[in-house]
Design an enzyme around this catalytic site. Structure first.
Site, PDB file in Angstrom:
ATOM      1  N   SER A 207       0.862  -1.187   0.000  1.00 12.95           N
ATOM      2  CA  SER A 207       0.000   0.000   0.000  1.00 12.95           C
ATOM      3  C   SER A 207       0.889   1.225   0.000  1.00 12.95           C
ATOM      4  O   SER A 207       2.049   1.164   0.430  1.00 12.95           O
ATOM      5  CB  SER A 207      -0.879   0.014   1.262  1.00 12.95           C
ATOM      6  OG  SER A 207      -1.526   1.255   1.434  1.00 12.95           O
TER       7      SER A 207
ATOM      8  N   TYR B 151      -1.560  -0.473  10.455  1.00  8.69           N
ATOM      9  CA  TYR B 151      -1.713  -0.822   9.038  1.00  8.69           C
ATOM     10  C   TYR B 151      -0.452  -0.476   8.254  1.00  8.69           C
ATOM     11  O   TYR B 151       0.055  -1.305   7.482  1.00  8.69           O
ATOM     12  CB  TYR B 151      -2.918  -0.086   8.454  1.00  8.69           C
ATOM     13  CG  TYR B 151      -3.181  -0.390   6.999  1.00  8.69           C
ATOM     14  CD1 TYR B 151      -3.840  -1.556   6.626  1.00  8.69           C
ATOM     15  CD2 TYR B 151      -2.758   0.476   5.995  1.00  8.69           C
ATOM     16  CE1 TYR B 151      -4.077  -1.846   5.288  1.00  8.69           C
ATOM     17  CE2 TYR B 151      -2.991   0.198   4.661  1.00  8.69           C
ATOM     18  CZ  TYR B 151      -3.647  -0.968   4.307  1.00  8.69           C
ATOM     19  OH  TYR B 151      -3.877  -1.244   2.976  1.00  8.69           O
TER      20      TYR B 151
ATOM     21  N   LYS C 214       2.128  -2.979   6.169  1.00 10.61           N
ATOM     22  CA  LYS C 214       2.374  -2.861   4.735  1.00 10.61           C
ATOM     23  C   LYS C 214       3.820  -2.492   4.419  1.00 10.61           C
ATOM     24  O   LYS C 214       4.355  -2.873   3.376  1.00 10.61           O
ATOM     25  CB  LYS C 214       1.403  -1.842   4.123  1.00 10.61           C
ATOM     26  CG  LYS C 214      -0.050  -2.294   4.152  1.00 10.61           C
ATOM     27  CD  LYS C 214      -0.250  -3.616   3.423  1.00 10.61           C
ATOM     28  CE  LYS C 214      -1.706  -4.023   3.329  1.00 10.61           C
ATOM     29  NZ  LYS C 214      -1.899  -5.282   2.580  1.00 10.61           N
TER      30      LYS C 214
END
Length: 258
Positions: free
Chosen positions: A149, A162, A166
């Site tokens: 991401s 998160y 990633k």
């Protein structure tokens, strides 16, 4: 009619493929000529509604199977890759499955943090390991694509856990590329920007920020899931035969500007 034949004769396995970006990756693989697509997720029903992904692919005249799997479990990843054996074995493995948290940030709860890491970081590793074992056993110069991401390339206070997961995926792709390269197996990551999915519209914090992202993006629009599917198809194909250890950013230019 296929968009192209760049994935001709390839068996593609995609995790998290019932909905969103994963669904688009699986369908795009079929449209780019894949011989068979294994669709995997924890549930077959798409979040956005409509026919299950495997049914859409079969309607395109391509062999498709749905395999239920929890990617945080090594045994589920092994079983998923094994499901492609009677089709000739996996040629392209796409570790797309991932989750976000409703409560992320500096004070992310431990239980939520560990759950996210088990899916977003353990899952790609276990899947890549299973795929690589199959490819090596068959002497295949396969391709493994991990879903990162833009949040794994730059940080944000609302996505501490998160972004950490990633960012790990990006370095996992680079490290696995080195480990598996001598066997002819390529490993890359794709780092999407702001993509117009059901998850984007419902994820706390991200949904509110998406309009600001759109305005700062040089192309002045959100990306479409199919555009990520095209990027993955390229990395899975022989067109990218000398590309490995790379994190391909597909973000409309957002990270290129201040």
């Amino acid at each position: 009619m296929n968009m192209s034949d760049i994935l001709a004769n390839k068996v593609v396995v995609v995790t998290g493929a019932s909905s969103g970006i994963g669904r688009a990756i699986a369908i795009r693989a079929a449209e780019h000529g894949a011989r068979a697509v294994i669709v995997s997720d924890v549930t077959e029903a798409p979040r956005e509604g409509g026919e299950p992904t495997a049914a859409v692919i079969e309607a395109l005249g391509v062999t498709a199977r749905f395999v239920k799997a929890d990617v945080s479990k090594r045994t589920d990843n092994d079983a998923l890759v094994a499901a492609a054996e009677d089709l000739g074995g996996v040629d392209v493995f796409v570790a797309n499955a991932g989750i976000t948290l409703r409560t992320d940030g500096a004070d992310v709860p431990e239980e939520d943090y560990r759950r996210l890491m088990s899916v977003n970081l353990d899952g790609p590793l276990f899947g890549a390991q299973a795929a690589a074992r199959s490819m090596k056993a068959k002497g295949k110069a396969g391709s493994i694509v991990l879903m990162a991401s833009m949040g794994g390339l730059v940080g944000a206070g609302i996505t501490v856990a998160y972004s950490t997961s990633k960012g790990g995926v990006v370095l996992m792709a680079k490290s696995l590329a080195d480990a598996l390269g001598p066997d002819g197996i390529r490993v890359n990551a794709v780092a999407p920007g702001t993509i117009d999915t059901e998850l984007l519209r419902t994820a706390a914090g991200i949904a509110e920020a998406s309009e600001g992202f759109r305005k700062r993006t040089p192309l002045r629009r959100l990306g479409q899931p199919s555009e990520i599917g095209d990027a993955v198809a390229y990395l899975g194909s022989d067109l990218s035969s000398y590309v490995t250890g790379h994190a391909l950013t597909v973000d409309g230019g957002l990270l290129a500007v201040i």
